[in-house]
Design an enzyme around this catalytic site. Structure first.
Site, PDB file in Angstrom:
ATOM      1  N   GLU A   1     -11.070   0.524  -3.856  1.00 20.42           N
ATOM      2  CA  GLU A   1     -10.445   1.043  -2.566  1.00 20.42           C
ATOM      3  C   GLU A   1      -8.787   1.454  -2.565  1.00 20.42           C
ATOM      4  OE1 GLU A   1      -9.542  -2.716  -0.312  1.00 20.42           O
ATOM      5  OE2 GLU A   1      -8.128  -3.402  -1.924  1.00 20.42           O
TER       6      GLU A   1
ATOM      7  N   ASP B   1       0.878  -1.331   0.010  1.00 23.58           N
ATOM      8  CA  ASP B   1       0.074  -0.214  -0.004  1.00 23.58           C
ATOM      9  C   ASP B   1       1.003   1.281  -0.177  1.00 23.58           C
ATOM     10  OD1 ASP B   1      -2.214  -1.701   0.634  1.00 23.58           O
ATOM     11  OD2 ASP B   1      -1.797  -1.691   2.724  1.00 23.58           O
TER      12      ASP B   1
HETATM   13  C1  6LW Z   1      -5.652  -2.042   2.532  1.00 21.98           C
HETATM   14  C2  6LW Z   1      -6.574  -2.183   1.291  1.00 21.98           C
HETATM   15  C3  6LW Z   1      -6.569  -3.725   0.960  1.00 21.98           C
HETATM   16  O1  6LW Z   1      -5.991  -1.345   3.239  1.00 21.98           O
HETATM   17  O2  6LW Z   1      -5.861  -4.415   1.962  1.00 21.98           O
HETATM   18  O3  6LW Z   1      -7.600  -5.542   0.236  1.00 21.98           O
HETATM   19  C4  6LW Z   1      -5.768  -3.474   3.070  1.00 21.98           C
HETATM   20  N1  6LW Z   1      -7.253  -4.208   0.167  1.00 21.98           N
HETATM   21  O4  6LW Z   1      -6.327  -1.224   0.257  1.00 21.98           O
HETATM   22  C5  6LW Z   1      -4.491  -3.756   3.649  1.00 21.98           C
HETATM   23  O5  6LW Z   1      -3.249  -3.614   2.912  1.00 21.98           O
END
Ligand code: 6LW
Length: 529
Positions: free
Chosen positions: A187, A15
């Site tokens: 996300e 991330d």
């Molecule tokens: C992060 C999100 C994700 O916050 O994993 O599945 C999480 N997606 O973007 C943890 O890295």
């Protein structure tokens, strides 16, 4: 030509979020249950990164005691505005929704100290910040859709932040639910303004095999956002599983020193089957603007390996990320992490190593056991801990660990044997159940043993030797299968950590063991075919 190795940050650096301040770049990544949390890395060329500090680096700043592995600190966003660094992030407790949430911290020096968190009071994960050129500040993030049309549909929300009070104000706007109908987990959103247009970059498909990068644009920050017809603009999901990098997504954009554009993003490198023990790593991808849209890796359409970075510092060790220093990992080394709280409650620097108090807490609980470890950043690596074990009382043990989580890890630990000498036992905890992989009993001349892990691909040999072992080398007590330890096998978001620990297994203890030195020695890997 300046071809450099990709990933630019090897091992668990997921991330990534990046910002530019003049000639300097700063980058942060997620750290979940590890402490200190959220490393801050500095670079001048986006290629060679040096860790300058951590955002969460002191007792009491955030309480993540008891939060299970792969909860904790999720995807942060780092920005710089008007002389101040801003970071937004989420503290996630999967067992207790009421705990944690989205918060903001600031610092004038990215190395710290960072302010105490101000909680934003919005649900969801992956908050981001956008400073508009009219002085307004906008927070956006991801949450499960209020009225979902499909399973795991999320929505990207936006609200204004009053920087004076650090409170969200005004109405809320829902900007995006993903480019593809049925897309799960839209996300990791980030907003930018380029040439007067607002761009929303977001991941979708989940952070594993189906991960992807999509982009939308709007005339106003509040939307409506129009998706790029080329979406997803970067993914590897159509390449199948037998590729060098999978799961590409969660991108953040930045301008290079020469005016070119770049994305930092996460991906995983499987080996020995579909397993990626180094977790989600940070890659660098060139971006070009065409017809008002960003094109990722133009002409190639996938993560370039190696990647050509014209302004990469030729003095930098091309191919060897600077944040990796092979050899003895000394107490002051920024790579050391404990679990959920500072190591100072159980560890004291002692020469090249550490004095570790033997704590009742074990590696199987979501607490703060006497554990110190570093990321596995290389497929093939030798880790060796020289441990003075003669301070252990019966029933206590100390050794090395290959750690995924509380539920999944492999230990090689020495404990005093009732018959004299030390019993050195390899134990695999798998989905919460323990299995002894092997055991030997031996003397510890001078009270010292060298406990090691030799990772060769998916074989993790667990070795023990007296400190000045002869030509025969250390004895292999057992070999663990790494395919049982990565997040494909166990779930969760993390790659493996290699470390040392000591425990009295719940009993009170006043014992101490000394880790005289801890060596992390990568072994040359054959270049990819
Ligand atoms: C992060 C999100 C994700 O916050 O994993 O599945 C999480 N997606 O973007 C943890 O890295």
């Amino acid at each position: 030509m300046s071809l450099v190795a990709n990933p630019v940050l090897a091992g668990t650096y997921p991330d990534p979020s990046v910002c530019r301040v003049g000639d300097d770049y700063y980058l942060v990544t997620s750290t979940f249950e590890y402490f200190p949390g959220l490393p801050v890395l500095h670079s001048r060329d986006l290629v060679h990164w040096e860790q300058v500090g951590h955002v969460v680096d002191r007792e009491g700043m955030l309480d993540y005691a008891g939060i299970a592995s792969s909860g904790g600190l999720y995807a942060p966003t780092l920005r710089h505005h008007d002389g101040l660094f801003w970071l937004v992030c989420t503290l996630v407790d999967q067992q207790d929704d009421a705990r944690g949430g989205n918060f903001v911290v600031t610092a004038s020096d990215p190395a710290g100290p960072w302010s105490d968190p101000v909680w934003l009071g919005e649900s969801g994960i992956d908050p981001s910040l956008f400073f508009d050129d009219d002085g307004r500040v906008w927070v956006h993030g991801t949450r499960l859709a209020a009225e979902p049309e499909w399973f795991h549909q999320t929505e990207v929300w936006l609200r204004e932040l009053d920087p004076a009070t650090m409170r969200l104000v005004g109405p809320e706007h829902v900007l995006w639910t993903g480019a593809v109908r049925g897309a799960v987990w839209a996300e990791g959103p980030h907003l930018y303004k380029v040439g007067g247009t607002y761009y929303l970059l977001a991941a979708e498909g989940g952070t594993e095999f189906h991960h992807a990068v999509s982009v939308a644009r709007a005339e106003k920050v509040t939307g409506p956002y129009e998706g790029n017809r080329a979406n997803p603009v970067l993914t590897h999901r159509h390449l199948g599983r037998d590729v060098d990098v999978v799961g590409v997504g969660h991108a953040d954009l930045v301008e290079g020193p020469d005016g070119s554009w770049w994305a930092v993003l996460l991906g995983m490198r499987p080996y020995g089957g579909y397993h990626y023990n180094r977790g989600r790593e940070t890659f660098l991808v060139p971006v070009a603007w065409q017809d008002g849209w960003p094109v990722f890796a133009p002409g190639l359409g996938r993560v370039p390996r190696p990647v050509e970075v014209p302004f990469a510092d030729p003095a930098g060790p091309v191919g060897a990320p600077q944040h990796v220093a092979a050899g003895v990992v000394r107490p002051g080394d920024v790579r050391w992490t404990s679990l959920r709280a500072p190591a100072s409650s159980f560890a004291t620097p002692d020469g090249e190593g550490w004095a570790l108090r033997v704590l009742p807490a074990t590696l199987t609980e979501a607490g703060t056991p006497a554990f110190l470890g570093v990321r596995q950043q290389h497929r093939d690596v030798d880790v060796a801990a020289t441990v003075r074990v003669d301070g252990l009382a019966p029933g206590e043990r100390a050794g090395v660990v290959v750690r995924q989580s509380e539920r999944d890890h492999v230990t090689l630990a020495a404990e005093p044997s009732p018959d004299g000498g030390y019993r050195v036992r390899a134990v695999h905890r798998r989905a919460g159940a323990e299995q002894v992989l092997g055991e030997v009993t031996l003397e510890a001349p001078g009270g010292v043993l060298e406990l090691g892990v030799a990772a060769r691909g998916q074989d993790y040999a667990l070795t023990v030797a007296p400190p000045s072992h002869g030509a025969g080398g250390p004895a292999v007590v057992a070999t663990a299968d790494g395919r049982t330890l990565d997040s494909v096998a166990t779930g969760g978001f993390l790659g493996l950590w290699l470390g040392v620990f000591a425990t009295s297994d719940g009993a009170p203890s006043t014992s101490t063991v000394t880790v005289e030195r801890f060596v992390y020695a990568p072994v040359d890997e054959a270049p990819p075919a």
